[in-house]
Design a protein around this motif. Structure first.
Motif, PDB file in Angstrom:
ATOM      1  N   ASN A 155       0.831  -1.208   0.000  1.00  0.00           N
ATOM      2  CA  ASN A 155       0.000   0.000   0.000  1.00  0.00           C
ATOM      3  C   ASN A 155       0.867   1.261   0.000  1.00  0.00           C
ATOM      4  OD1 ASN A 155      -2.516  -1.169  -0.158  1.00  0.00           O
ATOM      5  ND2 ASN A 155      -2.799  -1.281   2.061  1.00  0.00           N
ATOM      6  N   GLY A 156       2.056   1.173   0.600  1.00  0.00           N
ATOM      7  CA  GLY A 156       2.963   2.302   0.575  1.00  0.00           C
ATOM      8  C   GLY A 156       3.624   2.503  -0.784  1.00  0.00           C
ATOM      9  N   LEU A 157       3.814   1.401  -1.517  1.00  0.00           N
ATOM     10  CA  LEU A 157       4.487   1.471  -2.814  1.00  0.00           C
ATOM     11  C   LEU A 157       3.542   1.797  -3.969  1.00  0.00           C
ATOM     12  CD1 LEU A 157       6.911  -1.602  -2.606  1.00  0.00           C
ATOM     13  CD2 LEU A 157       7.514   0.831  -2.512  1.00  0.00           C
ATOM     14  N   LEU A 158       2.320   1.304  -3.904  1.00  0.00           N
ATOM     15  CA  LEU A 158       1.407   1.457  -5.035  1.00  0.00           C
ATOM     16  C   LEU A 158       1.183   2.913  -5.450  1.00  0.00           C
ATOM     17  CD1 LEU A 158      -1.116  -1.379  -4.149  1.00  0.00           C
ATOM     18  CD2 LEU A 158       0.203  -1.216  -6.276  1.00  0.00           C
ATOM     19  N   PRO A 159       0.965   3.852  -4.523  1.00  0.00           N
ATOM     20  CA  PRO A 159       0.776   5.244  -4.970  1.00  0.00           C
ATOM     21  C   PRO A 159       2.017   5.840  -5.638  1.00  0.00           C
ATOM     22  CG  PRO A 159      -0.013   4.936  -2.721  1.00  0.00           C
ATOM     23  CD  PRO A 159       0.779   3.714  -3.074  1.00  0.00           C
ATOM     24  N   GLN A 160       3.205   5.320  -5.305  1.00  0.00           N
ATOM     25  CA  GLN A 160       4.440   5.849  -5.872  1.00  0.00           C
ATOM     26  C   GLN A 160       4.734   5.284  -7.257  1.00  0.00           C
ATOM     27  OE1 GLN A 160       7.799   5.284  -3.174  1.00  0.00           O
ATOM     28  NE2 GLN A 160       6.393   5.033  -1.462  1.00  0.00           N
ATOM     29  N   SER A 161       4.178   4.089  -7.533  1.00  0.00           N
ATOM     30  CA  SER A 161       4.652   3.355  -8.701  1.00  0.00           C
ATOM     31  C   SER A 161       3.631   3.164  -9.805  1.00  0.00           C
ATOM     32  CB  SER A 161       5.125   1.960  -8.257  1.00  0.00           C
ATOM     33  OG  SER A 161       4.026   1.211  -7.750  1.00  0.00           O
ATOM     34  N   THR A 162       2.402   3.494  -9.545  1.00  0.00           N
ATOM     35  CA  THR A 162       1.375   3.073 -10.493  1.00  0.00           C
ATOM     36  C   THR A 162       0.628   4.251 -11.122  1.00  0.00           C
ATOM     37  OG1 THR A 162      -0.210   2.835  -8.671  1.00  0.00           O
ATOM     38  CG2 THR A 162       1.021   0.885  -9.329  1.00  0.00           C
ATOM     39  N   GLY A 163       0.281   4.031 -12.386  1.00  0.00           N
ATOM     40  CA  GLY A 163      -0.576   4.972 -13.095  1.00  0.00           C
ATOM     41  C   GLY A 163      -1.939   4.336 -13.294  1.00  0.00           C
ATOM     42  N   THR A 164      -2.596   4.687 -14.368  1.00  0.00           N
ATOM     43  CA  THR A 164      -3.912   4.140 -14.673  1.00  0.00           C
ATOM     44  C   THR A 164      -3.775   2.702 -15.172  1.00  0.00           C
ATOM     45  OG1 THR A 164      -4.700   6.337 -15.266  1.00  0.00           O
ATOM     46  CG2 THR A 164      -6.002   4.461 -16.025  1.00  0.00           C
ATOM     47  N   LEU A 165      -4.579   1.824 -14.625  1.00  0.00           N
ATOM     48  CA  LEU A 165      -4.548   0.428 -15.062  1.00  0.00           C
ATOM     49  C   LEU A 165      -4.998   0.334 -16.520  1.00  0.00           C
ATOM     50  CD1 LEU A 165      -4.229  -2.578 -14.254  1.00  0.00           C
ATOM     51  CD2 LEU A 165      -6.662  -2.561 -13.651  1.00  0.00           C
ATOM     52  N   ARG A 166      -4.207  -0.387 -17.318  1.00  0.00           N
ATOM     53  CA  ARG A 166      -4.547  -0.530 -18.729  1.00  0.00           C
ATOM     54  C   ARG A 166      -4.099  -1.907 -19.208  1.00  0.00           C
ATOM     55  NH1 ARG A 166       0.355   0.355 -21.450  1.00  0.00           N
ATOM     56  NH2 ARG A 166       1.952   1.138 -20.029  1.00  0.00           N
ATOM     57  N   LEU A 167      -4.639  -2.325 -20.331  1.00  0.00           N
ATOM     58  CA  LEU A 167      -4.214  -3.566 -20.983  1.00  0.00           C
ATOM     59  C   LEU A 167      -3.354  -3.227 -22.186  1.00  0.00           C
ATOM     60  CD1 LEU A 167      -7.570  -5.536 -20.871  1.00  0.00           C
ATOM     61  CD2 LEU A 167      -5.436  -6.287 -19.801  1.00  0.00           C
ATOM     62  N   THR A 168      -2.314  -4.016 -22.389  1.00  0.00           N
ATOM     63  CA  THR A 168      -1.455  -3.810 -23.546  1.00  0.00           C
ATOM     64  C   THR A 168      -1.006  -5.153 -24.114  1.00  0.00           C
ATOM     65  OG1 THR A 168       0.589  -2.768 -24.349  1.00  0.00           O
ATOM     66  CG2 THR A 168       0.632  -3.657 -22.127  1.00  0.00           C
ATOM     67  N   SER A 169      -0.763  -5.175 -25.418  1.00  0.00           N
ATOM     68  CA  SER A 169      -0.158  -6.347 -26.062  1.00  0.00           C
ATOM     69  C   SER A 169       1.185  -5.961 -26.658  1.00  0.00           C
ATOM     70  CB  SER A 169      -1.077  -6.903 -27.151  1.00  0.00           C
ATOM     71  OG  SER A 169      -1.157  -5.982 -28.235  1.00  0.00           O
ATOM     72  N   HIS A 170       1.686  -4.776 -26.318  1.00  0.00           N
ATOM     73  CA  HIS A 170       2.953  -4.265 -26.867  1.00  0.00           C
ATOM     74  C   HIS A 170       2.972  -4.371 -28.392  1.00  0.00           C
ATOM     75  CE1 HIS A 170       4.604  -3.760 -22.885  1.00  0.00           C
ATOM     76  NE2 HIS A 170       4.319  -5.009 -22.600  1.00  0.00           N
ATOM     77  N   GLY A 171       1.889  -3.924 -28.993  1.00  0.00           N
ATOM     78  CA  GLY A 171       1.814  -3.942 -30.452  1.00  0.00           C
ATOM     79  C   GLY A 171       1.724  -5.328 -31.049  1.00  0.00           C
ATOM     80  N   GLY A 172       1.212  -6.282 -30.274  1.00  0.00           N
ATOM     81  CA  GLY A 172       1.065  -7.646 -30.765  1.00  0.00           C
ATOM     82  C   GLY A 172       2.235  -8.555 -30.443  1.00  0.00           C
ATOM     83  N   SER A 173       3.222  -8.066 -29.684  1.00  0.00           N
ATOM     84  CA  SER A 173       4.382  -8.886 -29.352  1.00  0.00           C
ATOM     85  C   SER A 173       4.179  -9.706 -28.079  1.00  0.00           C
ATOM     86  CB  SER A 173       5.628  -8.007 -29.177  1.00  0.00           C
ATOM     87  OG  SER A 173       5.490  -7.155 -28.062  1.00  0.00           O
ATOM     88  N   SER A 174       3.020  -9.580 -27.458  1.00  0.00           N
ATOM     89  CA  SER A 174       2.727 -10.349 -26.257  1.00  0.00           C
ATOM     90  C   SER A 174       1.226 -10.565 -26.161  1.00  0.00           C
ATOM     91  CB  SER A 174       3.225  -9.593 -25.013  1.00  0.00           C
ATOM     92  OG  SER A 174       2.350  -8.512 -24.716  1.00  0.00           O
ATOM     93  N   PRO A 175       0.771 -11.490 -25.302  1.00  0.00           N
ATOM     94  CA  PRO A 175      -0.665 -11.575 -25.056  1.00  0.00           C
ATOM     95  C   PRO A 175      -1.112 -10.327 -24.287  1.00  0.00           C
ATOM     96  CG  PRO A 175       0.531 -12.969 -23.516  1.00  0.00           C
ATOM     97  CD  PRO A 175       1.534 -12.476 -24.515  1.00  0.00           C
ATOM     98  N   TRP A 176      -2.386 -10.036 -24.327  1.00  0.00           N
ATOM     99  CA  TRP A 176      -2.905  -8.895 -23.581  1.00  0.00           C
ATOM    100  C   TRP A 176      -2.691  -9.137 -22.083  1.00  0.00           C
ATOM    101  CZ3 TRP A 176      -4.203  -4.404 -25.737  1.00  0.00           C
ATOM    102  CH2 TRP A 176      -4.509  -4.396 -27.095  1.00  0.00           C
ATOM    103  N   HIS A 177      -2.155  -8.126 -21.413  1.00  0.00           N
ATOM    104  CA  HIS A 177      -1.906  -8.235 -19.981  1.00  0.00           C
ATOM    105  C   HIS A 177      -1.943  -6.833 -19.367  1.00  0.00           C
ATOM    106  CE1 HIS A 177       2.001  -7.518 -21.874  1.00  0.00           C
ATOM    107  NE2 HIS A 177       2.403  -6.992 -20.726  1.00  0.00           N
ATOM    108  N   PRO A 178      -2.177  -6.738 -18.063  1.00  0.00           N
ATOM    109  CA  PRO A 178      -2.312  -5.421 -17.441  1.00  0.00           C
ATOM    110  C   PRO A 178      -0.976  -4.751 -17.175  1.00  0.00           C
ATOM    111  CG  PRO A 178      -2.626  -7.130 -15.809  1.00  0.00           C
ATOM    112  CD  PRO A 178      -2.476  -7.830 -17.118  1.00  0.00           C
ATOM    113  N   HIS A 179      -0.971  -3.444 -17.283  1.00  0.00           N
ATOM    114  CA  HIS A 179       0.186  -2.625 -16.933  1.00  0.00           C
ATOM    115  C   HIS A 179      -0.268  -1.484 -16.045  1.00  0.00           C
ATOM    116  CE1 HIS A 179       4.075  -3.181 -19.347  1.00  0.00           C
ATOM    117  NE2 HIS A 179       3.395  -4.304 -19.491  1.00  0.00           N
ATOM    118  N   LEU A 180       0.631  -1.059 -15.142  1.00  0.00           N
ATOM    119  CA  LEU A 180       0.362   0.100 -14.306  1.00  0.00           C
ATOM    120  C   LEU A 180       1.413   1.192 -14.494  1.00  0.00           C
ATOM    121  CD1 LEU A 180      -0.805  -1.541 -10.942  1.00  0.00           C
ATOM    122  CD2 LEU A 180      -2.168  -0.116 -12.463  1.00  0.00           C
ATOM    123  N   ASP A 181       2.393   0.960 -15.386  1.00  0.00           N
ATOM    124  CA  ASP A 181       3.339   2.034 -15.668  1.00  0.00           C
ATOM    125  C   ASP A 181       2.694   3.015 -16.649  1.00  0.00           C
ATOM    126  OD1 ASP A 181       3.359   0.242 -17.722  1.00  0.00           O
ATOM    127  OD2 ASP A 181       5.515  -0.066 -17.780  1.00  0.00           O
TER     128      ASP A 181
END
Length: 209
Positions: A91-117
């Motif tokens: 809980n102390g780290l999450l506010p420092q490290s995370t942005g809006t939750l989103r899904l990405t496939s890195h342009g099709g180079s990976s399966p869809w997965h969540p990112h917080l960066d």
């Protein structure tokens, strides 16, 4: 900045690389690789490759410094002895490290997965902290216990991920457990003196108990 790799066909191994368990294992491996005061960029890049990142992996001194800072913070989650302490650390780290939750496939180079960066090519340190916090948060949520621990061997102190049920682990590997058992046996034998080795101190010869 992070490099987004080329497109590969989907298969089960490709998908498993982005599972929560896989990301958590990568987190532990990177924490251990970054434990030294001056981690070698080559070693950190090797760990990233072992856990599915594709070349070219270019890590600057600034990248390594930022990732090491993140690793020191994440180590506190593994040091937690109770789920409440693990949750408090996250809980102390999450506010420092995370942005809006989103899904990405890195342009099709990976399966869809969540990112917080913040974006797909965010700095390595931001990606490492955000992805690690996400994976460890899910593990705490799912298992209701700390996600891992720190090896109690004074010669090691690596973090490890808890997998499956069973008694609480003290060591990161069988090697460390065996080394510490042997060391404890030798200390006990030394304290016990000559009698423990089956030698009569007065006669200087072996005997059977």
């Amino acid at each position: 900045m992070r490099y987004i790799g080329e497109v590969f066909p989907m298969n089960s191994e490709w998908s498993a690389r982005h599972s929560v368990q896989a990301v958590a294992l990568r987190t532990a491996a990177l924490i251990n690789a970054l434990a030294d005061e001056s981690p070698a960029a080559g070693r950190v890049a090797e760990v990233l490759r072992e856990h599915g990142e594709t070349d070219p992996i270019k890590l600057s001194d600034s990248d390594i410094a930022g990732m090491r800072t993140a690793a020191l913070h994440l180590r506190e989650v593994f040091a937690a002895l109770h789920v409440d302490a693990a949750a408090a650390s996250l809980n102390g780290l999450l506010p420092q490290s995370t942005g809006t939750l989103r899904l990405t496939s890195h342009g099709g180079s990976s399966p869809w997965h969540p990112h917080l960066d913040s974006k797909d090519d965010a700095p390595w340190s931001e990606w490492f902290l955000a992805s690690s916090c996400l994976a460890l948060t899910v593990l705490v949520w799912d298992r209701q216990r700390p996600p891992g621990g720190i090896c109690t061997s004074p010669a090691c102190r690596n973090v490890f991920l808890t997998q499956g049920s069973g008694p609480t682990r003290r060591y990161c590997s069988r090697r460390c457990a065996t080394r510490e058992r042997v060391a404890a046996h030798r200390r006990a034998k030394k304290r016990a003196g000559p009698a423990a080795s089956g030698v009569d101190p007065a006669e200087g010869r072996s005997y059977r108990g």
